[in-house]
Design an enzyme around this catalytic site. Structure first.
Site, PDB file in Angstrom:
ATOM      1  N   CYS A  24     -20.617  -4.697  20.544  1.00  0.00           N
ATOM      2  CA  CYS A  24     -21.377  -4.013  19.475  1.00  0.00           C
ATOM      3  C   CYS A  24     -21.991  -5.221  18.703  1.00  0.00           C
ATOM      4  O   CYS A  24     -21.345  -6.226  18.278  1.00  0.00           O
ATOM      5  CB  CYS A  24     -20.513  -2.955  18.592  1.00  0.00           C
ATOM      6  SG  CYS A  24     -18.901  -3.257  18.492  1.00  0.00           S
ATOM      7  N   TYR A 136       6.512   7.713   2.065  1.00  0.00           N
ATOM      8  CA  TYR A 136       6.507   7.375   3.287  1.00  0.00           C
ATOM      9  C   TYR A 136       7.070   8.515   4.405  1.00  0.00           C
ATOM     10  O   TYR A 136       6.443   8.845   5.386  1.00  0.00           O
ATOM     11  CB  TYR A 136       6.979   6.013   3.603  1.00  0.00           C
ATOM     12  CG  TYR A 136       6.463   4.918   3.049  1.00  0.00           C
ATOM     13  CD1 TYR A 136       5.410   4.208   4.102  1.00  0.00           C
ATOM     14  CD2 TYR A 136       6.767   4.356   1.745  1.00  0.00           C
ATOM     15  CE1 TYR A 136       4.638   3.114   3.350  1.00  0.00           C
ATOM     16  CE2 TYR A 136       5.934   3.303   1.196  1.00  0.00           C
ATOM     17  CZ  TYR A 136       4.982   2.640   1.995  1.00  0.00           C
ATOM     18  OH  TYR A 136       4.299   1.632   1.616  1.00  0.00           O
ATOM     19  N   ASN A 159      -3.716  -0.651   8.526  1.00  0.00           N
ATOM     20  CA  ASN A 159      -5.104   0.187   8.291  1.00  0.00           C
ATOM     21  C   ASN A 159      -6.149  -0.420   8.101  1.00  0.00           C
ATOM     22  O   ASN A 159      -6.403  -1.421   7.587  1.00  0.00           O
ATOM     23  CB  ASN A 159      -4.646   1.048   7.126  1.00  0.00           C
ATOM     24  CG  ASN A 159      -5.860   1.772   6.648  1.00  0.00           C
ATOM     25  OD1 ASN A 159      -6.852   2.112   7.486  1.00  0.00           O
ATOM     26  ND2 ASN A 159      -5.751   2.227   5.324  1.00  0.00           N
ATOM     27  N   CYS A 167      -4.343   4.352   2.286  1.00  0.00           N
ATOM     28  CA  CYS A 167      -2.978   4.069   2.139  1.00  0.00           C
ATOM     29  C   CYS A 167      -2.292   3.487   0.904  1.00  0.00           C
ATOM     30  O   CYS A 167      -1.286   3.745   0.831  1.00  0.00           O
ATOM     31  CB  CYS A 167      -2.901   3.053   3.282  1.00  0.00           C
ATOM     32  SG  CYS A 167      -3.805   1.542   2.975  1.00  0.00           S
ATOM     33  N   HIS A 168      -3.359   3.508  -0.069  1.00  0.00           N
ATOM     34  CA  HIS A 168      -2.742   3.292  -1.643  1.00  0.00           C
ATOM     35  C   HIS A 168      -1.821   4.438  -1.902  1.00  0.00           C
ATOM     36  O   HIS A 168      -1.166   4.123  -2.950  1.00  0.00           O
ATOM     37  CB  HIS A 168      -3.687   2.717  -2.457  1.00  0.00           C
ATOM     38  CG  HIS A 168      -4.970   3.759  -2.497  1.00  0.00           C
ATOM     39  ND1 HIS A 168      -5.902   3.676  -1.660  1.00  0.00           N
ATOM     40  CD2 HIS A 168      -4.977   4.624  -3.503  1.00  0.00           C
ATOM     41  CE1 HIS A 168      -6.643   4.710  -2.089  1.00  0.00           C
ATOM     42  NE2 HIS A 168      -6.090   5.314  -3.229  1.00  0.00           N
ATOM     43  N   GLU A 194      -7.205   6.746 -10.037  1.00  0.00           N
ATOM     44  CA  GLU A 194      -7.516   8.077  -9.434  1.00  0.00           C
ATOM     45  C   GLU A 194      -6.837   8.906 -10.534  1.00  0.00           C
ATOM     46  O   GLU A 194      -7.590  10.257 -10.737  1.00  0.00           O
ATOM     47  CB  GLU A 194      -6.689   8.109  -8.419  1.00  0.00           C
ATOM     48  CG  GLU A 194      -7.614   7.079  -7.100  1.00  0.00           C
ATOM     49  CD  GLU A 194      -7.090   7.615  -5.696  1.00  0.00           C
ATOM     50  OE1 GLU A 194      -6.320   8.589  -5.323  1.00  0.00           O
ATOM     51  OE2 GLU A 194      -7.303   6.863  -4.764  1.00  0.00           O
TER      52      GLU A 194
END
Length: 207
Positions: A24, A136, A159, A167-168, A194
């Site tokens: 690609c 987890y 990831n 994943c944080h 967040e």
């Protein structure tokens, strides 16, 4: 330092054996974000990777100072890269809108092969929303194998699309934030970003 090595590697033609077919045409975009330069690579088919800046110290007052923008990229940006930069820009600047934006297609071998890692990453993407966190073990449960908390840790480390695949948001059950590819400060910054944004939105909605 860091940039010269990537420049050098760009001169080497990339043979992409993982396609089985034609390689690609990989394009690179650099997004200037409140946490530093985020490098994104991808092709017409999808995003290959998001590379977060490795940082030991986060810029202070990052909130106010940075408009999130592309600082280098190809003239013709493949659609997945456009969607990816739009999504990340929204994530940093107007997080409430990320839910309405299309997620870019992903094109990374890890996300094509059927594996527990892929299962975990998709589960995380679909089930753990902005401003939430899971342990987890909880994520292992959600992905269908409650005993696989360690494997979840491995999946998080591999990831390829951090932030979009959040994943944080996976933390230790002790409440400690645990490890993160971009470094612990970055993980904590993302989580507090967040939380703050979520409170803002909640504040706006309450009567």
């Amino acid at each position: 330092g860091a940039f010269s090595s990537t420049m050098a590697s760009r001169l080497v033609p990339k043979v992409n054996s993982k396609q089985g077919g034609s390689p690609c045409k990989e394009k690179h975009v650099v997004l200037l974000s409140p946490v530093g330069k985020i490098q994104i690579s991808g092709c017409e088919t999808g995003v290959h990777e998001i590379k977060l800046p490795k940082m030991s110290v986060l810029p202070s007052g990052a909130e106010s100072s940075v408009a999130c923008e592309v600082c280098e990229g190809p003239e013709e940006m493949p659609q997945p890269l456009q969607q990816c930069t739009a999504w990340l820009r929204a994530y940093f600047c107007e997080p409430a809108t990320t839910g309405t934006l299309p997620l870019p297609a992903f094109h990374h071998p890890l996300l094509q092969r059927d594996s527990f890692t892929r299962q975990v990453l998709w589960t995380l993407l679909n089930d753990v929303k902005f401003g939430e966190a899971v342990s987890y073990k909880q994520l292992a449960d959600l992905a269908g194998n409650s005993r696989a908390a360690r494997a979840v840790g491995g999946a998080m480390r591999s990831n390829p699309i951090p932030i979009i695949i959040p994943c944080h948001r996976v933390i230790r059950s002790s409440g400690d934030s645990g490890n993160y590819g971009g470094g612990q400060q970055l993980k904590e910054w993302l989580l507090s970003h967040e939380r703050l944004q979520k409170e803002k939105v909640a504040g706006r909605c309450s009567p």
